[in-house]
Design an enzyme around this catalytic site. Structure first.
Site, PDB file in Angstrom:
ATOM      1  N   ASN A 233     -13.573   9.964  -0.997  1.00  0.00           N
ATOM      2  CA  ASN A 233     -14.213   8.923  -1.808  1.00  0.00           C
ATOM      3  C   ASN A 233     -13.955   7.606  -1.097  1.00  0.00           C
ATOM      4  O   ASN A 233     -12.801   7.226  -0.918  1.00  0.00           O
ATOM      5  CB  ASN A 233     -13.601   8.855  -3.208  1.00  0.00           C
ATOM      6  CG  ASN A 233     -13.915  10.079  -4.032  1.00  0.00           C
ATOM      7  OD1 ASN A 233     -15.007  10.638  -3.930  1.00  0.00           O
ATOM      8  ND2 ASN A 233     -12.971  10.509  -4.857  1.00  0.00           N
TER       9      ASN A 233
ATOM     10  N   PHE B  25     -28.392   3.955 -10.069  1.00  0.00           N
ATOM     11  CA  PHE B  25     -27.680   4.500 -11.220  1.00  0.00           C
ATOM     12  C   PHE B  25     -28.235   5.878 -11.561  1.00  0.00           C
ATOM     13  O   PHE B  25     -29.417   6.013 -11.851  1.00  0.00           O
ATOM     14  CB  PHE B  25     -27.840   3.570 -12.425  1.00  0.00           C
ATOM     15  CG  PHE B  25     -27.004   2.322 -12.325  1.00  0.00           C
ATOM     16  CD1 PHE B  25     -25.729   2.280 -12.858  1.00  0.00           C
ATOM     17  CD2 PHE B  25     -27.480   1.193 -11.667  1.00  0.00           C
ATOM     18  CE1 PHE B  25     -24.946   1.148 -12.753  1.00  0.00           C
ATOM     19  CE2 PHE B  25     -26.701   0.046 -11.555  1.00  0.00           C
ATOM     20  CZ  PHE B  25     -25.429   0.025 -12.101  1.00  0.00           C
TER      21      PHE B  25
ATOM     22  N   HIS C 265     -21.813  17.025   3.286  1.00  0.00           N
ATOM     23  CA  HIS C 265     -22.697  16.166   2.497  1.00  0.00           C
ATOM     24  C   HIS C 265     -22.180  14.733   2.460  1.00  0.00           C
ATOM     25  O   HIS C 265     -20.967  14.520   2.323  1.00  0.00           O
ATOM     26  CB  HIS C 265     -22.761  16.652   1.043  1.00  0.00           C
ATOM     27  CG  HIS C 265     -23.413  17.975   0.845  1.00  0.00           C
ATOM     28  ND1 HIS C 265     -24.770  18.152   0.948  1.00  0.00           N
ATOM     29  CD2 HIS C 265     -22.911  19.190   0.533  1.00  0.00           C
ATOM     30  CE1 HIS C 265     -25.069  19.426   0.699  1.00  0.00           C
ATOM     31  NE2 HIS C 265     -23.953  20.075   0.451  1.00  0.00           N
TER      32      HIS C 265
ATOM     33  N   CYS D  77       0.502   3.350   3.466  1.00  0.00           N
ATOM     34  CA  CYS D  77       0.917   2.853   4.777  1.00  0.00           C
ATOM     35  C   CYS D  77       2.237   3.509   5.214  1.00  0.00           C
ATOM     36  O   CYS D  77       3.069   3.876   4.375  1.00  0.00           O
ATOM     37  CB  CYS D  77       1.075   1.329   4.742  1.00  0.00           C
ATOM     38  SG  CYS D  77      -0.483   0.427   5.019  1.00  0.00           S
TER      39      CYS D  77
ATOM     40  N   HIS E   1      -7.012   1.946   2.191  1.00  0.00           N
ATOM     41  CA  HIS E   1      -6.378   2.651   3.316  1.00  0.00           C
ATOM     42  C   HIS E   1      -7.178   3.931   3.590  1.00  0.00           C
ATOM     43  O   HIS E   1      -7.434   4.706   2.672  1.00  0.00           O
ATOM     44  CB  HIS E   1      -4.920   2.989   2.970  1.00  0.00           C
ATOM     45  CG  HIS E   1      -4.134   3.422   4.169  1.00  0.00           C
ATOM     46  ND1 HIS E   1      -3.111   2.690   4.704  1.00  0.00           N
ATOM     47  CD2 HIS E   1      -4.263   4.509   4.981  1.00  0.00           C
ATOM     48  CE1 HIS E   1      -2.636   3.305   5.770  1.00  0.00           C
ATOM     49  NE2 HIS E   1      -3.323   4.418   5.950  1.00  0.00           N
TER      50      HIS E   1
ATOM     51  N   TYR F  29     -32.096   9.494 -17.735  1.00  0.00           N
ATOM     52  CA  TYR F  29     -32.991  10.580 -17.355  1.00  0.00           C
ATOM     53  C   TYR F  29     -32.310  11.537 -16.375  1.00  0.00           C
ATOM     54  O   TYR F  29     -32.452  12.760 -16.479  1.00  0.00           O
ATOM     55  CB  TYR F  29     -34.278  10.034 -16.735  1.00  0.00           C
ATOM     56  CG  TYR F  29     -35.223  11.146 -16.347  1.00  0.00           C
ATOM     57  CD1 TYR F  29     -36.017  11.769 -17.296  1.00  0.00           C
ATOM     58  CD2 TYR F  29     -35.283  11.607 -15.029  1.00  0.00           C
ATOM     59  CE1 TYR F  29     -36.844  12.824 -16.951  1.00  0.00           C
ATOM     60  CE2 TYR F  29     -36.104  12.662 -14.674  1.00  0.00           C
ATOM     61  CZ  TYR F  29     -36.882  13.268 -15.639  1.00  0.00           C
ATOM     62  OH  TYR F  29     -37.693  14.305 -15.297  1.00  0.00           O
ATOM     63  N   GLU F  30     -31.585  10.968 -15.435  1.00  0.00           N
ATOM     64  CA  GLU F  30     -30.937  11.782 -14.409  1.00  0.00           C
ATOM     65  C   GLU F  30     -29.873  12.704 -15.010  1.00  0.00           C
ATOM     66  O   GLU F  30     -29.697  13.836 -14.565  1.00  0.00           O
ATOM     67  CB  GLU F  30     -30.306  10.876 -13.348  1.00  0.00           C
ATOM     68  CG  GLU F  30     -31.320  10.190 -12.437  1.00  0.00           C
ATOM     69  CD  GLU F  30     -31.940   8.932 -13.019  1.00  0.00           C
ATOM     70  OE1 GLU F  30     -31.810   8.699 -14.234  1.00  0.00           O
ATOM     71  OE2 GLU F  30     -32.566   8.188 -12.255  1.00  0.00           O
TER      72      GLU F  30
ATOM     73  N   GLY G 238     -14.869   4.883  -7.018  1.00  0.00           N
ATOM     74  CA  GLY G 238     -13.630   5.231  -7.706  1.00  0.00           C
ATOM     75  C   GLY G 238     -12.425   5.261  -6.793  1.00  0.00           C
ATOM     76  O   GLY G 238     -11.371   5.768  -7.168  1.00  0.00           O
ATOM     77  N   CYS G 239     -12.579   4.755  -5.576  1.00  0.00           N
ATOM     78  CA  CYS G 239     -11.461   4.772  -4.643  1.00  0.00           C
ATOM     79  C   CYS G 239     -10.613   3.528  -4.885  1.00  0.00           C
ATOM     80  O   CYS G 239     -11.117   2.407  -4.853  1.00  0.00           O
ATOM     81  CB  CYS G 239     -11.983   4.805  -3.222  1.00  0.00           C
ATOM     82  SG  CYS G 239     -10.657   4.888  -2.033  1.00  0.00           S
ATOM     83  N   SER G 240      -9.334   3.753  -5.144  1.00  0.00           N
ATOM     84  CA  SER G 240      -8.507   2.632  -5.579  1.00  0.00           C
ATOM     85  C   SER G 240      -7.696   2.030  -4.440  1.00  0.00           C
ATOM     86  O   SER G 240      -6.969   1.076  -4.630  1.00  0.00           O
ATOM     87  CB  SER G 240      -7.582   3.081  -6.711  1.00  0.00           C
ATOM     88  OG  SER G 240      -6.936   4.281  -6.356  1.00  0.00           O
TER      89      SER G 240
ATOM     90  N   ASN H  15      -0.706  15.368  -3.576  1.00  0.00           N
ATOM     91  CA  ASN H  15      -1.113  14.291  -4.466  1.00  0.00           C
ATOM     92  C   ASN H  15      -0.079  14.087  -5.578  1.00  0.00           C
ATOM     93  O   ASN H  15       0.333  15.059  -6.220  1.00  0.00           O
ATOM     94  CB  ASN H  15      -2.480  14.643  -5.078  1.00  0.00           C
ATOM     95  CG  ASN H  15      -3.191  13.427  -5.652  1.00  0.00           C
ATOM     96  OD1 ASN H  15      -2.566  12.559  -6.254  1.00  0.00           O
ATOM     97  ND2 ASN H  15      -4.500  13.372  -5.461  1.00  0.00           N
TER      98      ASN H  15
ATOM     99  N   CYS I 210       0.844  -1.213   0.000  1.00  0.00           N
ATOM    100  CA  CYS I 210       0.000   0.000   0.000  1.00  0.00           C
ATOM    101  C   CYS I 210       0.870   1.250   0.000  1.00  0.00           C
ATOM    102  O   CYS I 210       1.733   1.419   0.858  1.00  0.00           O
ATOM    103  CB  CYS I 210      -0.903  -0.014   1.229  1.00  0.00           C
ATOM    104  SG  CYS I 210      -1.705   1.568   1.541  1.00  0.00           S
TER     105      CYS I 210
HETATM  106  O1  LIG Z   1      -7.809  11.012  -7.060  1.00  0.00           O
HETATM  107  P1  LIG Z   1      -8.258   9.591  -7.170  1.00  0.00           P
HETATM  108  O2  LIG Z   1      -8.742   9.020  -5.863  1.00  0.00           O
HETATM  109  O3  LIG Z   1      -7.235   8.708  -7.839  1.00  0.00           O
HETATM  110  O4  LIG Z   1      -9.498   9.623  -8.168  1.00  0.00           O
HETATM  111  C1  LIG Z   1     -10.843   9.659  -7.803  1.00  0.00           C
HETATM  112  O5  LIG Z   1     -11.234  10.896  -7.216  1.00  0.00           O
HETATM  113  C2  LIG Z   1     -11.108  12.054  -8.047  1.00  0.00           C
HETATM  114  C3  LIG Z   1     -11.673  13.240  -7.295  1.00  0.00           C
HETATM  115  O6  LIG Z   1     -13.018  13.044  -6.916  1.00  0.00           O
HETATM  116  C4  LIG Z   1     -11.823  11.861  -9.397  1.00  0.00           C
HETATM  117  O7  LIG Z   1     -11.491  12.927 -10.236  1.00  0.00           O
HETATM  118  C5  LIG Z   1     -11.422  10.552 -10.066  1.00  0.00           C
HETATM  119  O8  LIG Z   1     -12.215  10.340 -11.219  1.00  0.00           O
HETATM  120  C6  LIG Z   1     -11.632   9.393  -9.082  1.00  0.00           C
HETATM  121  O9  LIG Z   1     -11.234   8.178  -9.662  1.00  0.00           O
HETATM  122  O1  LIG Z   2     -35.608   2.254 -16.042  1.00  0.00           O
HETATM  123  P1  LIG Z   2     -34.455   1.323 -15.858  1.00  0.00           P
HETATM  124  O2  LIG Z   2     -33.699   1.061 -17.131  1.00  0.00           O
HETATM  125  O3  LIG Z   2     -34.819   0.062 -15.140  1.00  0.00           O
HETATM  126  O4  LIG Z   2     -33.466   2.103 -14.872  1.00  0.00           O
HETATM  127  C1  LIG Z   2     -32.351   2.857 -15.243  1.00  0.00           C
HETATM  128  O5  LIG Z   2     -32.710   4.066 -15.902  1.00  0.00           O
HETATM  129  C2  LIG Z   2     -33.475   5.002 -15.151  1.00  0.00           C
HETATM  130  C3  LIG Z   2     -33.653   6.251 -15.975  1.00  0.00           C
HETATM  131  O6  LIG Z   2     -32.424   6.818 -16.382  1.00  0.00           O
HETATM  132  C4  LIG Z   2     -32.799   5.308 -13.796  1.00  0.00           C
HETATM  133  O7  LIG Z   2     -33.684   6.053 -13.015  1.00  0.00           O
HETATM  134  C5  LIG Z   2     -32.412   4.034 -13.050  1.00  0.00           C
HETATM  135  O8  LIG Z   2     -31.662   4.369 -11.904  1.00  0.00           O
HETATM  136  C6  LIG Z   2     -31.584   3.136 -13.967  1.00  0.00           C
HETATM  137  O9  LIG Z   2     -31.241   1.935 -13.306  1.00  0.00           O
END
Ligand SMILES: O=P(O)(O)O[C@H]1O[C@H](CO)[C@@H](O)[C@H](O)[C@H]1O
Ligand SMILES: O=P(O)(O)O[C@H]1O[C@H](CO)[C@@H](O)[C@H](O)[C@H]1O
Lengths: 349, 349
Positions: free
Chosen positions: B156, B315, B301, B55, B167, B319-320, B162-164, B77, B52
């Site tokens: 993260n 996901f 948050h 560490c 630790h 739509y989102e 996305g946390c690799s 970083n 790691c």
């Molecule tokens: O910096 P890391 O931990 O390698 O990367 C992660 O956090 C970053 C900041 O939120 C993002 O931009 C990267 O996409 C994510 O993989």
């Molecule tokens: O409607 P689906 O394909 O089951 O669901 C997918 O698409 C929707 C619309 O983007 C999202 O709200 C869901 O989180 C996603 O899993």
């Protein structure tokens, strides 16, 4: 002091559609990746899957049987997020900080093809035209409901995009309100239109065609670019060359050209990592609120998550959620890569 | 016509911090899930991992050796998205539609503990206090650079975010500009402050404490709620009871109380699905731009993706991305679930 270079120095770019900034870190592509990898499903699918609830003739979870459809098939989503029920439109908010209102709508699923194993890049041009015609019909049909003011056409493709069934399909969510991102876009298009009396995206496209460096592909009626403000690594936007607001304003010739660019872009995507390329895509166009919307200019967004291989995606987390979207290479580089890719699908090589 | 019920009918809620709406589909929790599942890594980690790069005593990719640190350890970083280099601040934009500007900053990594196998919910309260004190020191140190106007502290956690590296660590991105989300929040806090001469979040918290239904936990100095406008299934926000703007305005007693609520919320998260609960978290507070910011109210948050088990996430796609954030249950239900969970970590049962 060094002089600024977009391919070397961190910088922010402005997205005029959403009026927000994104962070570009062009020097960061060389970062090693030891994190989560996506699965790259390369198993070949059957043309018909007896367990698929979207294949012709099969039963869905609510007991309905799909017809033996031969091109597109549209039905109401069995697990709709929106419901077509009229509820009392009282202001349910109990405080200005607890603002809430009922929302009515209709959710549909659009199967693009009866063939379980196809996706848009592998479909015939005439079959893609059929998909566009289906979107056009749905835009009219849904927009005709007096309580529908916006029709969102979109596709989630690939397991990494939350798509639970590989059968080629998209969705349509039609509703009373303008969704947040659409409302924001409309506001900015409107502001520009009032000021310049022209379409923001027409002016933008003209500049992109001149600049060339972010142009991926164009035909007579549409162009595809990696937007100057792209956040996803290989994000693209298809923009109509003529200034019109909705999918139903397209001529027959434009419909054919739209099918052609849709196929070309998605073939390039598949060719990039020789995989069925995941993305969310969707059309942004004028709402169906019966008002004039000269500011709207038809376009389609592609938000694909893959970063450097079929299994390594970009995570929009932490800083991106709390601060702003961030990308690890320049949009110009991504555009150059996509531009050079062949328009013949890798499986046909 | 039915009368409106927040636990049954689709509706939209307003987020006053971002001035945007989200879609709530409370009836949709029963949707079956056949899509992608996340891996639920339950392997137990060693206290020290020789491979790691975080560490104590180990070598990082740039050849530097970590010190034998005993509580927190901060370093720049090795793959920073922002660089501390002065480049010519010419307006690099070539058109109003191609707006761009250089951005200068510093990216740091904060190791929360020398112990590879711990995470915040499993750390001692005094060790969590040390993390908060480290954040306070960093806020001061980074804010003192004349070119730093904003300090974003975040974490993260988990491979799905996305946390690799498991630790325990977070990040700090300090920069010249206010990131998009922060600027938007500030604008709305400001508007409210000018109108009411009070803090939006103080007024909001008062109402939440009265309403009780979204309250998850409180101690003398902080409260944790599932925001009325939460988009992620188990999103929470920790808000200070006293109106202050930054992490360095905290009294010693508040620092201790902040550590306590941080531990409690993350323990509840781990207990929810008896897994090391993934999330992105981060602090929103006044910028370091040397201006008075009476509108800012310290808060943190938590954006966790899991929806109904350790392997099924929400996901935010299609739509989102194109329309607006959408959730499948009511914030009140999520708050009730979190509220009832024990404050003793499941591994200690
Ligand atoms: O910096 P890391 O931990 O390698 O990367 C992660 O956090 C970053 C900041 O939120 C993002 O931009 C990267 O996409 C994510 O993989
Ligand atoms: O409607 P689906 O394909 O089951 O669901 C997918 O698409 C929707 C619309 O983007 C999202 O709200 C869901 O989180 C996603 O899993």
């Amino acid at each position: 002091m060094q002089s600024f270079n977009t391919n070397e120095h961190p910088h922010r770019r402005h997205n005029p559609l959403l009026d927000e900034w994104i962070l570009v870190s062009p020097h960061r592509t060389k970062r090693p990746w030891q994190g989560q990898k996506e699965s790259n499903s390369t198993e070949s699918l059957p043309e018909y899957d007896p367990t698929c609830y979207l294949c012709p003739g099969n039963e869905r979870s609510n007991g309905t049987k799909n017809p033996e459809y031969t091109d597109c098939f549209v039905f109401e989503n069995d697990f709709s997020a929106l419901l077509n029920e009229e509820v009392e439109q009282t202001n349910a908010a109990t405080s200005p900080l607890f603002k809430l209102k009922p929302e009515r709508g209709i959710n549909k699923v659009v199967c693009f093809s009866p063939k379980h194993h196809l996706t848009i890049p592998e479909m015939e041009l005439t079959a893609i035209e059929k998909v566009i015609e289906t979107w056009q019909q749905q835009y009219i049909e849904l927009g005709n409901y007096d309580f529908i003011n916006h029709v969102q056409i979109f596709e989630n493709k690939g397991a990494v995009m939350g798509c639970s069934n590989p059968h080629p399909h998209g969705q349509i969510w039609a509703q009373s309100s303008l969704p947040t991102q659409v409302e924001r876009t409309q506001k900015n298009l409107e502001k520009y239109y009032e000021l310049h009396k022209t379409s923001l995206l027409k002016d933008y496209l003209n500049e992109e065609v001149k600049a060339k460096e972010r142009l991926v592909y164009e035909n007579n009626h549409f162009a595809a670019v990696v937007p100057f403000w792209a956040t996803w690594p290989y994000e693209t936007m298809i923009i109509s060359k003529r200034h019109f607001g909705t999918i139903i304003a397209m001529t027959k010739e434009e419909t054919v050209a739209f099918a052609e660019i849709l196929k070309t872009i998605t073939v390039k995507y598949d060719n990039l990592f020789e995989t069925s390329f995941p993305y969310s895509s969707g059309i942004h166009q004028a709402p169906t609120d019966r008002l004039a919307h000269p500011e709207w200019h038809f376009h389609m967004h592609f938000y694909p998550p893959l970063l450097r291989s079929a299994t390594v995606k970009k995570f929009m987390v932490g800083y991106e959620m709390l601060g702003e979207a961030q990308r690890d290479s320049s949009p110009e580089k991504s555009a150059a890569v996509l531009r050079e890719l062949p328009t013949l699908h890798y499986k046909l090589k």
